[in-house]
Write a protein that holds these residues in place. Structure first.
Motif, short mmCIF file in Angstrom:
data_model
loop_
_atom_site.label_atom_id
_atom_site.label_comp_id
_atom_site.label_asym_id
_atom_site.label_seq_id
_atom_site.Cartn_x
_atom_site.Cartn_y
_atom_site.Cartn_z
N ALA A 54 4.47 -4.27 -12.20
CA ALA A 54 5.64 -3.41 -12.26
C ALA A 54 6.53 -3.71 -11.06
N VAL A 55 7.84 -3.87 -11.32
CA VAL A 55 8.81 -4.11 -10.25
C VAL A 55 9.34 -2.77 -9.77
N LEU A 56 9.28 -2.56 -8.46
CA LEU A 56 9.80 -1.34 -7.84
C LEU A 56 10.85 -1.73 -6.81
N ARG A 57 12.09 -1.26 -7.00
CA ARG A 57 13.14 -1.49 -6.01
C ARG A 57 12.97 -0.50 -4.85
N PRO A 58 13.29 -0.91 -3.62
CA PRO A 58 13.05 -0.06 -2.45
C PRO A 58 13.75 1.30 -2.49
N GLU A 59 14.91 1.36 -3.15
CA GLU A 59 15.65 2.62 -3.19
C GLU A 59 15.11 3.58 -4.25
N ALA A 60 14.16 3.11 -5.08
CA ALA A 60 13.62 3.94 -6.17
C ALA A 60 12.33 4.66 -5.76
N ALA A 61 12.09 4.78 -4.46
CA ALA A 61 10.91 5.48 -3.97
C ALA A 61 11.26 6.20 -2.67
N LYS A 62 10.49 7.21 -2.36
CA LYS A 62 10.66 7.93 -1.09
C LYS A 62 9.31 8.45 -0.63
N LEU A 63 9.29 8.99 0.57
CA LEU A 63 8.03 9.52 1.12
C LEU A 63 8.06 11.03 1.12
N GLY A 64 6.87 11.61 0.92
CA GLY A 64 6.73 13.06 0.95
C GLY A 64 5.38 13.46 1.50
N ASP A 65 5.19 14.76 1.66
CA ASP A 65 3.93 15.27 2.22
C ASP A 65 2.85 15.45 1.17
N GLU A 66 3.24 15.46 -0.11
CA GLU A 66 2.25 15.64 -1.17
C GLU A 66 2.75 15.02 -2.47
N GLY A 67 1.82 14.88 -3.44
CA GLY A 67 2.15 14.25 -4.71
C GLY A 67 2.17 12.74 -4.60
N GLY A 68 2.41 12.05 -5.71
CA GLY A 68 2.54 10.60 -5.67
C GLY A 68 1.27 9.88 -5.24
N LEU A 69 1.46 8.77 -4.53
CA LEU A 69 0.35 7.91 -4.12
C LEU A 69 0.13 8.01 -2.62
N GLU A 70 -1.11 8.20 -2.21
CA GLU A 70 -1.40 8.26 -0.78
C GLU A 70 -1.09 6.92 -0.13
N CYS A 71 -0.49 6.98 1.07
CA CYS A 71 -0.12 5.74 1.76
C CYS A 71 -0.12 5.97 3.27
N ARG A 72 0.03 4.86 4.00
CA ARG A 72 0.07 4.91 5.47
C ARG A 72 1.28 4.10 5.94
N VAL A 73 2.06 4.68 6.85
CA VAL A 73 3.28 4.02 7.34
C VAL A 73 2.94 2.95 8.37
N ILE A 74 3.43 1.74 8.17
CA ILE A 74 3.20 0.68 9.15
C ILE A 74 4.52 0.21 9.79
N VAL A 75 5.66 0.52 9.17
CA VAL A 75 6.98 0.24 9.76
C VAL A 75 7.89 1.42 9.46
N SER A 76 8.59 1.90 10.49
CA SER A 76 9.60 2.94 10.30
C SER A 76 10.78 2.58 11.18
N CYS A 77 11.90 2.19 10.55
CA CYS A 77 13.01 1.62 11.30
C CYS A 77 14.33 2.24 10.85
N PHE A 78 15.10 2.81 11.78
CA PHE A 78 16.39 3.42 11.47
C PHE A 78 17.45 2.33 11.30
N MET A 79 18.11 2.33 10.12
CA MET A 79 19.11 1.30 9.81
C MET A 79 20.50 1.90 9.63
N GLY A 80 20.70 3.12 10.07
CA GLY A 80 22.01 3.76 9.93
C GLY A 80 22.11 4.51 8.62
N ALA A 81 22.45 3.79 7.57
CA ALA A 81 22.61 4.42 6.25
C ALA A 81 21.26 4.80 5.63
N TYR A 82 20.19 4.18 6.10
CA TYR A 82 18.87 4.48 5.53
C TYR A 82 17.77 4.26 6.57
N GLN A 83 16.62 4.88 6.30
CA GLN A 83 15.42 4.64 7.09
C GLN A 83 14.59 3.61 6.33
#
Length: 358
Positions: free
Chosen positions: A287-316
Motif C-alpha cells: 500500500a502506498v501512503l503519502r506523507p500528508e495522509a497520516a498524522k500522529l496521535g496519543d491513541e488509536g491507529g498503529l503504535e509507533c516510535r518517533v525517530i525524527v522530528s524536524c520543524f519545516m515551517g509549514a509542517y513538522q
C-alpha cells in the motif's frame, strides 16, 4: 483563418545506441506508443537516462528513430529535417545570438522565411508583448537576466507559429524562485496561444504544476501516463510512486475484507485499504501512503516510535518506526498542535481512503 491545432503520435518508436564501453547495443527508447492531444501540455518526466530527452529530440528531428513512425497531426514526419517540421524547440541553454538584440533574435526565424519587414515587425512586437518584454526590443542579450533570456528564447520559438512547441529542460539554469515564476509564465502563454507543448524535465514539482498529462519514463519505456492527480494518487508501480513525490510503502499479507476495505496484516496490525481488483487471500501486497495522509496521535491507529522530528515551517516532518517499517509523514500547520519528540511512543493515524494498493 485560425491555424488548426495538431497533436503528436508515436507508434512503436525505438532508438538504439551502442554502449561505448561494451560495444553492445542498448535501447534508449523501446517500442513506445504515445498520443499527445492537440492543444495539451504534456511533460516527459523521469531520471537521467530514462529516454525522455531522446524522445523529445526524435519529435524535433534531431534524432531519427530506428523503428516506428512519428506523426504530427496525420502527417508522418520521420523523413522531414528539423526545419521542415512544424515544431520549434526551446533549449536549456537558450541558444540566443549574442551579437543580436532582442528584436533581431526573435525575428531571426521570420527573416529566414523571407517575410516582409512590416510583417516581421508586427509579429515580433506582438509576441514580445505576450512574453512581457515590450519596450526592451533594442537591448542586447548580455544585458538581460536569466529569466529575460528565457522569455526571448520562448518568443523566438513562438513567433514562427509552430503547431508543436518543444521544451528541453528550459528552466534548469534558473534559481528556484525564478523557476517557479517562469514555469507559471510558460503555462500561461501556452494556454493563451493554445499550442501543443511537449516539455522535458526531471523536476517532479515542475511537472505537476504545468502539465495536463505527465508521461513517466523508465529505462526507455513509458511507466505511466496520466493527469498529475492520477499519477500521484494512483501510481501503477513502486517506481512511479517513489518518483513522483514522497511515498511510504507499507507491505503486508491480504487477510480478507472488512466491509468496503481490504485488510492487510502489516507489522502485526490490521491495516485497512481501498481494495485492488483480484486480490487473493494470503498473498503479499504493498500500500502506498503519502506523507500528508497520516498524522500522529496519543491513541488509536498503529503504535509507533518517533525517530525524527524536524520543524519545516509549514509542517513538522516526522520519521516513525512501526515495527520494522520506517514511515515518513508531514503534519501541516503544526503551530497549535502537540509536537512529538524523538524517542516518544505514539500512534500513527492513517487516512484509509488515501491509501493505494499496487
Amino acid at each position: 483563418m485560425e491555424k488548426i491545432k495538431k497533436g503528436v503520435r508515436l507508434e512503436h518508436i525505438s532508438k538504439i545506441y551502442k554502449d561505448p564501453k561494451t560495444g553492445k547495443d542498448f535501447y534508449a527508447v523501446k517500442d513506445t506508443d504515445l498520443e499527445i492531444k492537440p492543444g495539451s501540455f504534456v511533460t516527459l518526466l523521469g531520471p537521467s537516462g530514462c529516454g525522455k530527452t531522446t524522445t523529445l529530440r526524435m519529435i524535433a528531428g534531431f534524432e531519427s528513430p530506428d523503428e516506428g513512425e512519428i506523426y504530427l497531426g496525420d502527417e508522418p514526419i520521420n523523413e522531414l529535417t528539423p526545419n521542415k517540421r512544424d515544431t520549434a524547440m526551446v533549449f536549456q541553454s537558450y541558444a540566443l545570438l549574442p551579437h543580436y538584440n532582442i528584436f533581431d533574435n526573435v525575428a531571426y526565424g521570420l527573416k529566414l522565411r523571407k517575410l516582409p519587414k512590416d510583417v516581421i515587425k508586427e509579429k515580433v512586437m506582438k509576441i514580445l508583448e505576450l512574453v512581457k518584454l515590450s519596450g526592451m526590443e533594442g537591448r542586447m542579450t548580455n544585458q538581460l537576466s536569466g529569466g529575460q533570456q528565457q522569455r526571448v528564447a520562448l518568443a523566438r520559438a513562438l513567433v514562427i507559429e509552430p503547431s508543436v512547441l518543444l521544451f528541453d529542460e528550459p528552466l534548469s539554469n534558473l534559481d528556484a524562485k525564478l523557476r517557479v515564476e517562469m514555469r507559471t509564465e510558460i503555462r500561461r502563454i501556452q494556454q493563451e496561444v493554445g499550442i501543443t507543448a511537449v516539455y522535458v524535465t526531471h523536476d517532479q514539482s515542475e511537472a505537476m504544476a504545468i502539465s495536463d498529462q505527465i508521461i513517466i519514463m523508465d529505462k526507455g519505456v513509458v511507466a505511466q501516463m496520466g493527469t498529475p492527480e492520477e499519477i500521484y494518487y494512483h501510481p501503477v508501480s513502486e517506481f512511479v510512486a517513489d518518483f513522483i513525490g514522497e511515498a511510504n510503502f507499507l507491505r503486508g499479507k491480504y487477510v480478507g475484507n472488512d466491509g468496503k476495505y481490504a485488510v492487510l496484516d502489516f507489522e502485526g496490525n490490521k491495516l485497512k485499504t481501498p481494495p485492488k481488483d483480484d486480490m487473493k487471500v494470503g498473498e503479499q501486497y504493498t500500500a502506498v501512503l503519502r506523507p500528508e495522509a497520516a498524522k500522529l496521535g496519543d491513541e488509536g491507529g498503529l503504535e509507533c516510535r518517533v525517530i525524527v522530528s524536524c520543524f519545516m515551517g509549514a509542517y513538522q516532518n516526522y520519521h516513525v518506526m512501526v515495527g520494522d517499517t520506517l514511515v515518513k509523514l508531514e503534519d501541516h500547520n503544526p503551530k497549535n498542535r502537540r509536537v512529538y519528540k524523538v524517542g516518544e511512543k505514539c500512534h500513527l493515524l492513517i487516512d484509509t481512503d488515501a491509501l493505494h494498493v499496487i
